[in-house]
Design a protein around this motif. Structure first.
Motif, PDB file in Angstrom:
ATOM      1  N   LYS A   1      12.007   3.798  12.690  1.00 53.35           N
ATOM      2  CA  LYS A   1      12.929   3.905  13.821  1.00 53.35           C
ATOM      3  C   LYS A   1      12.883   2.657  14.687  1.00 53.35           C
ATOM      4  O   LYS A   1      13.913   2.188  15.188  1.00 53.35           O
ATOM      5  CB  LYS A   1      12.585   5.139  14.646  1.00 53.35           C
ATOM      6  CG  LYS A   1      12.846   6.464  13.938  1.00 53.35           C
ATOM      7  CD  LYS A   1      12.459   7.644  14.801  1.00 53.35           C
ATOM      8  CE  LYS A   1      12.753   8.972  14.089  1.00 53.35           C
ATOM      9  NZ  LYS A   1      12.388  10.144  14.927  1.00 53.35           N
ATOM     10  N   ASP A   2      11.692   2.107  14.860  1.00 50.25           N
ATOM     11  CA  ASP A   2      11.534   0.919  15.700  1.00 50.25           C
ATOM     12  C   ASP A   2      12.276  -0.273  15.114  1.00 50.25           C
ATOM     13  O   ASP A   2      13.019  -0.968  15.814  1.00 50.25           O
ATOM     14  CB  ASP A   2      10.042   0.609  15.853  1.00 50.25           C
ATOM     15  CG  ASP A   2       9.807  -0.631  16.698  1.00 50.25           C
ATOM     16  OD1 ASP A   2      10.223  -0.642  17.876  1.00 50.25           O
ATOM     17  OD2 ASP A   2       9.220  -1.603  16.180  1.00 50.25           O
ATOM     18  N   ILE A   3      12.112  -0.504  13.818  1.00 47.76           N
ATOM     19  CA  ILE A   3      12.765  -1.659  13.206  1.00 47.76           C
ATOM     20  C   ILE A   3      14.256  -1.411  13.043  1.00 47.76           C
ATOM     21  O   ILE A   3      15.053  -2.349  13.103  1.00 47.76           O
ATOM     22  CB  ILE A   3      12.097  -2.000  11.859  1.00 47.76           C
ATOM     23  CG1 ILE A   3      10.631  -2.341  12.097  1.00 47.76           C
ATOM     24  CG2 ILE A   3      12.805  -3.166  11.183  1.00 47.76           C
ATOM     25  CD1 ILE A   3       9.886  -2.827  10.872  1.00 47.76           C
ATOM     26  N   ALA A   4      14.667  -0.160  12.857  1.00 49.68           N
ATOM     27  CA  ALA A   4      16.090   0.156  12.804  1.00 49.68           C
ATOM     28  C   ALA A   4      16.764  -0.211  14.115  1.00 49.68           C
ATOM     29  O   ALA A   4      17.873  -0.748  14.141  1.00 49.68           O
ATOM     30  CB  ALA A   4      16.287   1.637  12.496  1.00 49.68           C
ATOM     31  N   ALA A   5      16.091   0.065  15.222  1.00 48.79           N
ATOM     32  CA  ALA A   5      16.644  -0.274  16.537  1.00 48.79           C
ATOM     33  C   ALA A   5      16.710  -1.786  16.731  1.00 48.79           C
ATOM     34  O   ALA A   5      17.656  -2.305  17.346  1.00 48.79           O
ATOM     35  CB  ALA A   5      15.800   0.363  17.635  1.00 48.79           C
ATOM     36  N   LYS A   6      15.726  -2.504  16.217  1.00 48.68           N
ATOM     37  CA  LYS A   6      15.726  -3.964  16.345  1.00 48.68           C
ATOM     38  C   LYS A   6      16.784  -4.605  15.461  1.00 48.68           C
ATOM     39  O   LYS A   6      17.393  -5.601  15.847  1.00 48.68           O
ATOM     40  CB  LYS A   6      14.341  -4.515  15.976  1.00 48.68           C
ATOM     41  CG  LYS A   6      13.251  -4.170  16.969  1.00 48.68           C
ATOM     42  CD  LYS A   6      11.915  -4.730  16.517  1.00 48.68           C
ATOM     43  CE  LYS A   6      10.799  -4.368  17.501  1.00 48.68           C
ATOM     44  NZ  LYS A   6       9.481  -4.861  17.032  1.00 48.68           N
ATOM     45  N   SER A   7      17.007  -4.044  14.284  1.00 47.61           N
ATOM     46  CA  SER A   7      17.975  -4.641  13.360  1.00 47.61           C
ATOM     47  C   SER A   7      19.415  -4.333  13.758  1.00 47.61           C
ATOM     48  O   SER A   7      20.327  -5.077  13.413  1.00 47.61           O
ATOM     49  CB  SER A   7      17.720  -4.149  11.932  1.00 47.61           C
ATOM     50  OG  SER A   7      17.898  -2.742  11.849  1.00 47.61           O
ATOM     51  N   ASN A   8      19.615  -3.230  14.495  1.00 47.63           N
ATOM     52  CA  ASN A   8      20.957  -2.881  14.965  1.00 47.63           C
ATOM     53  C   ASN A   8      20.834  -2.189  16.325  1.00 47.63           C
ATOM     54  O   ASN A   8      20.777  -0.960  16.398  1.00 47.63           O
ATOM     55  CB  ASN A   8      21.660  -1.969  13.962  1.00 47.63           C
ATOM     56  CG  ASN A   8      23.145  -1.829  14.264  1.00 47.63           C
ATOM     57  OD1 ASN A   8      23.564  -1.879  15.420  1.00 47.63           O
ATOM     58  ND2 ASN A   8      23.948  -1.650  13.230  1.00 47.63           N
TER      59      ASN A   8
END
Length: 242
Positions: free
Chosen positions: A37-44
């Protein structure tokens, strides 16, 4: 490619910090999901975490949820890298660039004059196609056989170093596939993490790009922005020996 699209829907991303041990616990699974979830938020930052099919909570082939997340993330990263190479290669070949040396021992040049990239592939001799396919197959086998597997606590997207697993290679290889000249060796963890986010987003876009090229070549007008830019192709891009 299908696996990469599934992983993109799940909001998967580059690498995560695995649990420190072989045991698969609910804590480790939650950590993998939180990192997802953390990297999903950073990528988009606009869409953030989006998983309408609940892929992040499913299991495949009798593995636990943490292993499944690792599989989907690795699939997206790998297919993104392949798509980036394909997208750049398509543009290079479309502009008539090729290796300056002969393709075969009898002096036959690379088929840059055969037309579009799919037509250039069709013009390759079968022996050349098999060399490419077998080399890719070796890289796939090596990435699965060497190091800690991405479904068993390893990093999704991490390609093992040839120098660390010389017993699996029939002859010495002077350079590693990833970062052969060691440019990233002295980068900070923050810089590496930011680089992985960029790689993930570039890979997603490249998958759309290369499929857009091929779709427009097969069905004219299917990608309006490419109409008249890429030529029609009568062959079958998914049949390498057709």
């Amino acid at each position: 490619m299908k696996l990469a699209l599934l992983a993109a829907v799940a909001g998967s991303a580059a690498a995560f910090t695995p649990a420190s041990g072989p045991a698969r616990t609910s804590v480790a699974t939650q950590a993998a999901l939180d990192d997802l979830k953390d990297i999903a938020a950073k990528s988009n930052p606009v869409l953030k975490y989006y998983d309408p099919l609940n892929l992040s909570s499913t299991t495949i082939w009798g593995n636990d949820n943490e292993a499944t997340i690792g599989f989907l993330r690795h699939a997206e990263i790998k297919h993104g890298r392949v798509a980036m190479a394909a997208f750049v290669g398509y543009i290079v070949q479309s502009n008539g660039f090729s290796f300056p040396w002969p393709m075969t021992f009898d002096g036959t040049p690379f088929p840059s004059a055969a037309g579009s990239p799919p037509e250039q592939w069709d013009a390759l001799p079968d022996a050349a196609k098999w060399q490419i396919i077998l080399f890719i197959g070796f890289l796939e086998w090596f990435s699965e056989a060497a190091g800690t597997h991405y479904m068993r606590g390893g990093k999704p997207g991490a390609f093992p170093k040839f120098s660390d697993h010389s017993e699996l290679i029939p002859h010495p290889v002077p350079l590693n596939l990833f970062d052969p000249f060691g440019f990233s060796a002295n980068k900070s963890e923050e810089a590496k993490a930011n680089g992985l986010i960029k790689e993930l987003n570039n890979g997603r876009l490249a998958q759309i790009g290369i499929l857009g090229f091929l779709a427009e070549q097969k069905v004219e007008g299917s990608v309006p922005l490419l109409k008249g830019i890429v030529s029609h192709y009568d062959g079958e891009p998914m049949a390498p020996f057709a």
